[in-house]
Design an enzyme around this catalytic site. Structure first.
Site, mmCIF file in Angstrom:
data_model
loop_
_atom_site.group_PDB
_atom_site.id
_atom_site.type_symbol
_atom_site.label_atom_id
_atom_site.label_comp_id
_atom_site.label_asym_id
_atom_site.label_seq_id
_atom_site.Cartn_x
_atom_site.Cartn_y
_atom_site.Cartn_z
ATOM 1 N N CYS A 91 0.819 -1.210 0.000
ATOM 2 C CA CYS A 91 0.000 0.000 0.000
ATOM 3 C C CYS A 91 0.855 1.263 0.000
ATOM 4 O O CYS A 91 0.328 2.367 -0.101
ATOM 5 C CB CYS A 91 -0.960 -0.012 1.181
ATOM 6 N N HIS A 347 -9.410 3.682 -0.546
ATOM 7 C CA HIS A 347 -8.024 3.215 -0.555
ATOM 8 C C HIS A 347 -7.748 2.330 -1.769
ATOM 9 O O HIS A 347 -7.868 1.108 -1.700
ATOM 10 C CB HIS A 347 -7.760 2.450 0.752
#
Lengths: 402, 462
Positions: A91, A347
């Protein structure tokens, strides 16, 4: 320690993102949307042909184009021929893509570099989604202990509660704040405020984390162009200066770390970014930060971030957040996640890092409309991969702020 | 098969053997350990069965039983001469058992799980001439084989007999009677023949004899006995544990031995698939040789009928598993088999740090040639804990979660220092809190591409 910080001054001259959320478009269309938004943000036509190097962050968007996506996406927006590569650090992929682009320009190797990120998660089935999220933990040990990322962060939350008395209300305060901010962001996935009661009554995912303690992995793309000082002056009236770049790695598995209640990679990356800023002549402390986009993949993650970045003492992140200190407007501390953060903006794994840069740049330029943080002059972007195995911290300043 | 000097079984007209001479067997039973399933499931009436947890199978039950027996008797796995198992155990499963016990060289003998196999195996072990170390004979079932009563859940459990040269309980006579023909009263008749076959059974005082029957239903056992039930009859405790199939007769014998007066004979009668096996043991019974009550009283998770159905719905055959996880190849997995099966980590000779899981360099001093293998005790404390809600499991555990629902996972701080991530298992995982004591146990983790992957989980330390 090398010559970090001794490089040239670098500015972000353009930054844009797609709308994050459930996007029924292909990878190319999604990237195109971010690229166009980036071009528009420059104010002038900086000339895409001047891009000399490109770094595209992505975890792997479900494997659809795991190999060679950077060339494909750049070709689609007219940048055929530019040296490009995919950057992968879970991420934190595009946080690292941004760092690489920054260092390419700072080093003098190139004058203009592109950093971006992209992910598509909403078209994956539940099993595939868990697969792509699950490949970023310690697959041989952590994962085979039955742990997913919600589980790993839940363990951190459990420990934080045990050591510091943090409560579920503290966690929920993060969600309430970020949803309030996201409600004002036209590019956020969730544009609705939530009440504390609603956040607290959401179904339990991994005790003590409920549904509203978890961000939504989603579709999105982001793109940022960085330029040397000379070029920046030519192509934009509104450069945002990169004061410093910091990055670090840590044990992948949380059981290998001495503490579950801090991310050493966050501390190390921030310290490195501070050293670099200092080498450029700018002493930046936590109290100098006006606006911060931090990696709130889970509510506990934002609490850890505000502590590890020094906005408040260790252990007090929950009460600090619940006090309103990090609210967009009127808090005692920096505005944290005025975009809505991962929690409300959404996200898209590999697009999140440069997406945070987009928000910080927009805020420092004073272009954030309804969600503008008053007098935002100095900004910070904090991007985390996995449960803290990889991290980047970047410091930014508005033109004329220093 | 038969005791030294005894005539082999004859298949003559009345289908009975000649009586064995009273000389005791060269080897005897030294002790026994019983392990039952981790779940107490309600069945009809007040009966409960001790069934296997979703992550328990024959392999984990064998390993648990052997480890417990060794721990009770203060020895390590080097004490095992050879391991004999009454269960279906393929080569992969045998390799897991050997590695989990830290004895790759361990010879494992197999007996097919039929009703008479356990008796055959025990008599054979007792009759063998002294050689090598003690025999560890484990009769085991995970309840997932076809039961003697189709349609009802089978219990899970294992009984370990240690047979050794210095085992005090010697086999003094045995008889095998094969069923000849079907007719009313046939089995009772065979039983009488078997008892007569025990040689002096007719001459000794009945009150001095402890008689163990192996049958799952006490009413049927009494019918089989064919006469007034003597007060010293010990039938298989079906009310306590449920139907253990071919393990039942072993548990009946342990019950009889545990309750026997020292020096008095114990008759053991096993209604077998094709007849009856009967044997008599005698000798001084060591007071601590049989920890039966401990096994019965071991904490078990209690589930209702729905819970039982969910447990049964977990299919560890791997038929439903999709290889969609972060694929860890079998080779990669087994590279860490000693760590996964028995918590072998490292110790750094330079900085005295203990390390788990094993790695190429010491996290303390970065030493790379300073790391020795180090076996952790498996004891530790909960450092942090979470409950993984439905749908939150990694894909490897999707089938498991579909069966058991939410499960608990933790970071465990091992007593020796390092921390590990692990699932929690056994009874009352939800009640475990930070700082509670836990102990490692081998469990079935998941099945990928038809291969069972085993590893440690932690349970509440008793």
């Amino acid at each position: 320690m090398g010559t970090q910080g001794a490089g040239r001054r670098v500015a972000v001259v353009g930054a844009g993102q797609s709308v994050f959320g459930d996007r029924p478009v292909g990878l190319k269309g999604l990237f195109h949307e971010a690229f166009d938004a980036m071009l528009e943000s420059c104010g002038k036509d900086f000339g895409r042909e001047t891009v000399e190097e490109a770094y595209i962050g992505s975890l792997g968007f479900g494997g659809a184009q795991l190999g060679n996506p950077a060339a494909l996406l750049l070709e689609h927006v007219g940048l055929t021929g530019v040296p490009a590569r995919r950057v992968e650090n879970a991420c934190a992929s595009s946080g690292f893509a941004f760092r690489d682009a920054y260092r390419a320009v700072a080093s003098g190797a190139v004058d203009v570099a592109l950093a971006g990120g992209i992910e598509k998660m909403n078209d994956l089935t539940g099993g595939h989604k868990r697969y792509w999220l699950g490949v970023s933990g310690d697959t041989e040990w952590e994962r085979l202990a039955g742990l997913t990322f919600p589980g790993v962060y839940a363990l951190m939350a459990d420990r934080h509660m045990h050591e510091y008395g943090t409560t579920r209300e503290h966690l929920a305060a993060v969600a309430v704040k970020n949803h309030a901010n996201g409600a004002r962001n036209m590019k956020a996935q969730f544009r609705k405020e939530v009440t504390l009661e609603k956040a607290l009554s959401s179904p339990m995912v991994c005790d003590p984390l409920g549904l509203f303690d978890c961000c939504s992995t989603t579709d999105g793309a982001s793109a940022v162009v960085l330029a040397s000082e000379d070029v920046a002056r030519e192509v934009t009236d509104d450069p945002v200066w990169v004061l410093g770049s910091g990055a670090a790695t840590d044990h992948l598995a949380i059981h290998d770390r001495p503490s579950l209640t801090e991310l050493p990679a966050t501390r190390a990356a921030f310290a490195q970014a501070q050293r670099e800023a200092k080498a450029h002549g700018h002493a930046v402390g936590p109290a100098d930060v006006d606006v911060a986009e931090v990696h709130d993949c889970f509510t506990i993650a934002e609490i850890l971030a505000v502590e590890d970045l020094g906005f408040c003492p260790k252990g007090e992140g929950g009460a600090y957040t619940a006090s309103g200190a990090t609210a967009r407007n009127g808090g005692d501390g920096p505005a944290v996640n005025p975009s809505g953060g991962l929690k409300a903006k959404g996200h898209p794994l590999g697009a999140t890092g440069t997406g945070q840069v987009v928000e910080v740049v927009t805020q420092l330029r004073g272009q954030a409309d309804d969600r503008q943080v008053p007098d935002a002059r100095l900004g910070l972007a904090h991007n985390v991969g996995g449960s803290g195995a990889t991290c980047t911290v970047h410091l930014f300043a508005k033109e004329g702020a220093l | 098969m038969s005791a030294e000097g005894a005539a082999p079984a004859q298949d003559d007209g009345d289908r009975r053997t000649a009586p064995s001479p009273p000389s005791p067997s060269p080897r005897g039973i030294k002790g026994a350990t019983v392990v039952l399933g981790d779940v107490r499931a309600a069945r009809t009436g007040d009966r409960a069965v001790r069934v296997a947890d979703a992550d328990e199978d024959v392999v984990t039950l064998i390993v648990k039983t052997v480890r417990r027996h060794l721990a009770r008797t203060g020895r390590d796995a080097t004490a095992i001469g050879d391991l004999r198992v009454v269960a279906d155990l393929d080569r992969d499963a045998q390799a897991v058992v050997a590695e989990a016990l830290g004895r790759e060289d361990l010879p494992i003998g197999l007996y097919a799980p039929r009703p008479e196999s356990t008796a055959d195996a025990l008599l054979s072990a007792c009759a063998a001439a002294p050689e090598g170390g003690p025999v560890f004979l484990v009769a085991v079932t995970d309840g997932r084989i076809a039961g003697t009563r189709p349609g009802t859940p089978d219990a899970a459990g294992a009984v370990l007999f240690e047979v050794a040269d210095d085992g005090p309980l010697r086999l003094v006579s045995e008889a095998h009677v094969r069923e000849a023909r079907e007719e009313a009263g046939q089995t009772a008749h065979l039983l009488q023949l078997a008892l007569t076959g025990l040689g002096d059974a007719g001459t000794r005082q009945e009150a001095d004899v402890r008689t163990a029957y192996a049958h799952v239903d006490p009413r049927e056992a009494r019918a089989l006995y064919g006469r007034e039930v003597p007060s010293n009859l010990v039938s298989y405790p079906v009310e306590k544990v449920g139907d253990l199939g071919h393990v039942s007769c072993a548990l009946a014998l342990v019950e009889a031995l545990a309750g026997a007066s020292s020096g008095r004979p114990v008759d053991w009668v096993v209604p077998a698939g094709r007849g009856v096996v009967a044997a008599a043991f005698t000798g001084e019974v060591p007071g601590d040789a049989f920890a039966l009550e401990e096994a019965y009283e071991a904490p078990a998770r209690t589930v209702d009928r729905d819970g039982l159905a969910r447990l049964a719905s977990f299919d560890p055959s791997g038929q439903g598993a999709v290889a969609q996880g972060a694929f860890i190849s079998l080779q990669q997995y087994l590279a860490y088999a000693p760590a996964r099966y028995r918590l072998v980590g490292q110790h750094c000779t330079a900085c005295d740090r203990t390390i788990f899981p094993p790695r190429a360099s010491c996290p303390g001093c970065a030493g790379v040639r300073t790391l020795d293998a180090y076996a952790f005790s498996g004891k530790g404390r909960v450092f942090a804990k979470t409950r993984i809600g439905t749908g939150g499991a990694p894909t490897e555990f999707a089938d498991y979660q579909a069966g058991v629902g939410s499960y608990d996972a933790a970071i465990v701080a091992l007593d020796e220092g390092p921390r590990v991530a692990a699932m929690l298992t056994g009874p009352d995982t939800e009640g475990l809190a930070i700082d509670d004591g836990v102990a490692a146990e081998l469990r079935l983790l998941f099945v990928q591409d038809g291969v069972r992957r085993y590893g440690f989980k932690f349970r509440r330390d008793a």
